[in-house]
Design an enzyme around this catalytic site. Structure first.
Site, mmCIF file in Angstrom:
data_model
loop_
_atom_site.group_PDB
_atom_site.id
_atom_site.type_symbol
_atom_site.label_atom_id
_atom_site.label_comp_id
_atom_site.label_asym_id
_atom_site.label_seq_id
_atom_site.Cartn_x
_atom_site.Cartn_y
_atom_site.Cartn_z
ATOM 1 N N SER A 127 -11.741 -7.567 -133.254
ATOM 2 C CA SER A 127 -11.834 -6.973 -131.923
ATOM 3 C C SER A 127 -12.059 -8.032 -130.853
ATOM 4 C CB SER A 127 -13.017 -6.001 -131.868
ATOM 5 O OG SER A 127 -12.874 -5.013 -132.827
ATOM 6 N N GLU A 161 -2.587 -4.778 -129.597
ATOM 7 C CA GLU A 161 -2.558 -6.007 -128.806
ATOM 8 C C GLU A 161 -2.109 -7.164 -129.711
ATOM 9 O OE1 GLU A 161 -6.107 -5.370 -125.529
ATOM 10 O OE2 GLU A 161 -6.701 -5.762 -127.583
ATOM 11 N N ASN A 178 -10.881 -4.305 -124.905
ATOM 12 C CA ASN A 178 -12.322 -4.405 -125.138
ATOM 13 C C ASN A 178 -13.063 -5.012 -123.954
ATOM 14 O OD1 ASN A 178 -12.810 -3.026 -127.504
ATOM 15 N ND2 ASN A 178 -12.227 -4.755 -128.792
ATOM 16 N N HIS A 235 -4.280 -6.608 -132.953
ATOM 17 C CA HIS A 235 -5.458 -5.759 -132.762
ATOM 18 C C HIS A 235 -5.102 -4.287 -132.571
ATOM 19 C CE1 HIS A 235 -9.103 -4.545 -130.143
ATOM 20 N NE2 HIS A 235 -9.397 -4.422 -131.417
HETATM 21 N N1 3HC Z 1 -8.467 9.748 -138.064
HETATM 22 C C1 3HC Z 1 -7.191 10.161 -138.087
HETATM 23 N N2 3HC Z 1 -6.718 11.093 -137.251
HETATM 24 C C2 3HC Z 1 -7.558 11.621 -136.355
HETATM 25 C C3 3HC Z 1 -8.906 11.219 -136.265
HETATM 26 C C4 3HC Z 1 -9.348 10.238 -137.177
HETATM 27 N N3 3HC Z 1 -10.603 9.784 -137.164
HETATM 28 N N4 3HC Z 1 -9.500 11.917 -135.263
HETATM 29 C C5 3HC Z 1 -8.563 12.718 -134.760
HETATM 30 N N5 3HC Z 1 -7.400 12.532 -135.407
HETATM 31 C C6 3HC Z 1 -6.134 13.198 -135.128
HETATM 32 C C7 3HC Z 1 -6.189 14.669 -135.469
HETATM 33 O O1 3HC Z 1 -5.801 14.892 -136.802
HETATM 34 C C8 3HC Z 1 -5.194 15.240 -134.482
HETATM 35 O O2 3HC Z 1 -3.891 14.995 -134.948
HETATM 36 P P1 3HC Z 1 -2.677 16.033 -134.627
HETATM 37 O O3 3HC Z 1 -2.784 16.436 -133.201
HETATM 38 O O4 3HC Z 1 -1.425 15.272 -134.923
HETATM 39 O O5 3HC Z 1 -2.905 17.174 -135.549
HETATM 40 C C9 3HC Z 1 -5.366 14.356 -133.238
HETATM 41 O O6 3HC Z 1 -5.941 13.145 -133.709
HETATM 42 C C10 3HC Z 1 -6.269 15.006 -132.224
HETATM 43 O O7 3HC Z 1 -7.506 15.262 -132.856
HETATM 44 P P2 3HC Z 1 -8.526 16.396 -132.419
HETATM 45 O O8 3HC Z 1 -7.762 17.538 -131.844
HETATM 46 O O9 3HC Z 1 -9.437 16.660 -133.563
HETATM 47 O O10 3HC Z 1 -9.461 15.705 -131.343
HETATM 48 P P3 3HC Z 1 -9.123 15.061 -129.968
HETATM 49 O O11 3HC Z 1 -7.957 15.710 -129.312
HETATM 50 O O12 3HC Z 1 -10.416 15.032 -129.277
HETATM 51 O O13 3HC Z 1 -8.695 13.560 -130.325
HETATM 52 C C11 3HC Z 1 -9.241 11.292 -130.587
HETATM 53 C C12 3HC Z 1 -9.536 12.710 -131.026
HETATM 54 C C13 3HC Z 1 -7.805 10.942 -130.970
HETATM 55 C C14 3HC Z 1 -10.193 10.379 -131.298
HETATM 56 C C15 3HC Z 1 -9.385 11.242 -129.034
HETATM 57 O O14 3HC Z 1 -10.640 11.745 -128.681
HETATM 58 C C16 3HC Z 1 -9.260 9.843 -128.470
HETATM 59 O O15 3HC Z 1 -8.169 9.355 -128.238
HETATM 60 N N6 3HC Z 1 -10.420 9.214 -128.228
HETATM 61 C C17 3HC Z 1 -10.469 7.862 -127.653
HETATM 62 C C18 3HC Z 1 -10.336 6.885 -128.759
HETATM 63 C C19 3HC Z 1 -10.369 5.510 -128.215
HETATM 64 O O16 3HC Z 1 -10.641 5.233 -127.058
HETATM 65 N N7 3HC Z 1 -10.092 4.554 -129.100
HETATM 66 C C20 3HC Z 1 -10.176 3.135 -128.771
HETATM 67 C C21 3HC Z 1 -11.500 2.663 -129.183
HETATM 68 S S1 3HC Z 1 -11.746 0.971 -128.859
HETATM 69 C C22 3HC Z 1 -11.196 0.214 -130.243
HETATM 70 O O17 3HC Z 1 -10.773 0.804 -131.186
HETATM 71 C C23 3HC Z 1 -11.283 -1.265 -130.196
HETATM 72 C C24 3HC Z 1 -11.929 -1.809 -131.412
HETATM 73 O O18 3HC Z 1 -11.826 -3.195 -131.334
HETATM 74 C C25 3HC Z 1 -13.374 -1.405 -131.561
#
Ligand code: 3HC
Length: 290
Positions: A123, A156, A195, A144
Site C-alpha cells: 500500500s 495503481e 492512499n 496496487h
Molecule cells: N469481497 C468480495 N465481494 C464483496 C465484498 C467483499 N468483501 N463486499 C461486497 N462485495 C460485493 C458484493 O458481493 C456485491 O456484489 P454484486 O453487486 O455483484 O452482487 C457488491 O460487492 C456490493 O456489495 P453490498 O451490496 O453487500 O454492499 P455495498 O454496496 O455497500 O458495497 C463495498 C460494499 C463494495 C465494499 C462498498 O461499500 C465500497 O466500495 N466501499 C469502499 C471500498 C473502498 O474504498 N476501498 C478502497 C480501500 S483503500 C485500499 O484498499 C488501499 C489499501 O492499500 C489499504
C-alpha cells in the site's frame, strides 16, 4: 515480457488482499498459484474461494462453467518454489514489513525464470526500496489493488526509476485483461495516489473523533451522504484493517519523525486490544462472526 505472454500468475500472501487478487485473476482466465507460509491463512483463502464461487453462481452473477474454470485455474500451496517456479508474473501481498519483502524478493529472484515480472501490492512501500535485492530491477514494479479486490476496479501501476517501460506497459495491459482499470504513476511517491488522499481524510476524521466533535458513526454518515463515498472512513478502516492503519502509520512516523503519521491513541488502543475491524469481529463497529 509482454502482457500477451503472461499466462501464469503467482500470488504470494493469501490474506485479505492476496486471495481476492488470486480469485480475480483466476476468473479472468489466468493460471494462478496462491501461496502463504501460514497454513491456516492458506486454508481460509481456499475456503473463501470454495464458498465465493458457488455463491456468485447462485446469485446469477456467474455461470457454472465460469466458476468451474476459475476453480480449476486456482491452486493453493505452501511451497514458494512450486508456486513461483514457472510464473510469468508474481504479485506479492504479504505483510507491510520492508525487510520481509526484501528477503522474499531476493528469494523470488532466485526461484523465478529470468522473464518473470516481480510486483508488490504494498500500500505504501515503493518498489525502489526492494528492487536492488534482485538482478532484474527493470522487471520490478508496484501493482496496487484495492480492497475488496474482487470488486474494486482500480489498480495503481507505480513505475520506479528502475522499472522498464516494457514492464510498466505489460502490467497496464495485464490489469485490463483482469477486468481492472489501471492508472500509471510515472514516478514513485509515498502512498501513491489513493492512499495519500485516504490518509488525509482518515487523519482528519480521527482528529474530529478524538476532539469529541462527533462520534465515528456521525462522521461516517457525513462523509457518505455529503461526499458520496460508498463508506465512511471508520467503516473503511474496519474493512482495510486497523492493524494496517497502526503499523503503517507508526513505521512512517519512525521513518520521518513527522507527527502527522503518529497513530492516535484511539488507533493504538484498538491495535493493542486486537480490535482490528472485520477480520477480528470488532473495530469501530461490530461484525458477528458467521
Ligand atoms: N469481497 C468480495 N465481494 C464483496 C465484498 C467483499 N468483501 N463486499 C461486497 N462485495 C460485493 C458484493 O458481493 C456485491 O456484489 P454484486 O453487486 O455483484 O452482487 C457488491 O460487492 C456490493 O456489495 P453490498 O451490496 O453487500 O454492499 P455495498 O454496496 O455497500 O458495497 C463495498 C460494499 C463494495 C465494499 C462498498 O461499500 C465500497 O466500495 N466501499 C469502499 C471500498 C473502498 O474504498 N476501498 C478502497 C480501500 S483503500 C485500499 O484498499 C488501499 C489499501 O492499500 C489499504
Amino acid at each position: 515480457m509482454g502482457a500477451q505472454k503472461i499466462q501464469k500468475i503467482c500470488i504470494v500472501g493469501a490474506g485479505n488482499m492476496g486471495h481476492q487478487i488470486a480469485c480475480s485473476a483466476a476468473l479472468a482466465g489466468f493460471e494462478v498459484k496462491c501461496t502463504d507460509v501460514n497454513e491456516e491463512v492458506l486454508q481460509k483463502a481456499e475456503q473463501f474461494v470454495t464458498t465465493y464461487l458457488p455463491e456468485r453462481v447462485a446469485k446469477g452473477k456467474l455461470q457454472q462453467a465460469q466458476a468451474d474454470a476459475a476453480r480449476k485455474n486456482l491452486t493453493f500451496t505452501r511451497d514458494l518454489a512450486e508456486a513461483a517456479g514457472d510464473a510469468d508474473l508474481v504479485i506479492e501481498a504479504v505483510i507491510e514489513k520492508l525487510e520481509i519483502k526484501r528477503t522474499l524478493f531476493a528469494e523470488l529472484d532466485r526461484i523465478c525464470p529470468p522473464h518473470t515480472i516481480l510486483t508488490t501490492n504494498s500500500s505504501y512501500i515503493v518498489s525502489s526500496k526492494i528492487a536492488d535485492v534482485t538482478k532484474r530491477p527493470e522487471k520490478v514494479c508496484n501493482l496496487h489493488f484495492f480492497n475488496p479486490a474482487l470488486v474494486m476496479k482500480l489498480v495503481e501501476v507505480v513505475k520506479g526509476p528502475h522499472t522498464s517501460e516494457e514492464t510498466a506497459q505489460a502490467l497496464m495491459d495485464i490489469c485490463v485483461s483482469m477486468g481492472k482499470t489501471p492508472v500509471l504513476l510515472k514516478q514513485e511517491i509515498y502512498g501513491f495516489l489513493v492512499n495519500r488522499m485516504l490518509t488525509a481524510i482518515k487523519n482528519e476524521s480521527i482528529y474530529l473523533l478524538d476532539m469529541g466533535i462527533a462520534g465515528h458513526e456521525e462522521i461516517d454518515t457525513a462523509v457518505t451522504l455529503a461526499l458520496g463515498h460508498p463508506m465512511g472512513p471508520f467503516r473503511l478502516m474496519d474493512l482495510t484493517g486497523i492493524d494496517l492503519t497502526y503499523i503503517v502509520g507508526l513505521e512512517r512516523y519512525q521513518e520521518t519523525g513527522d507527527p502527522i503519521y503518529r497513530p492516535s491513541p484511539t488507533i493504538a488502543e484498538k491495535f493493542v486490544k486486537k480490535e482490528w475491524g472485520r477480520k477480528t469481529g470488532k473495530g469501530f463497529y461490530e461484525y458477528p462472526q458467521k
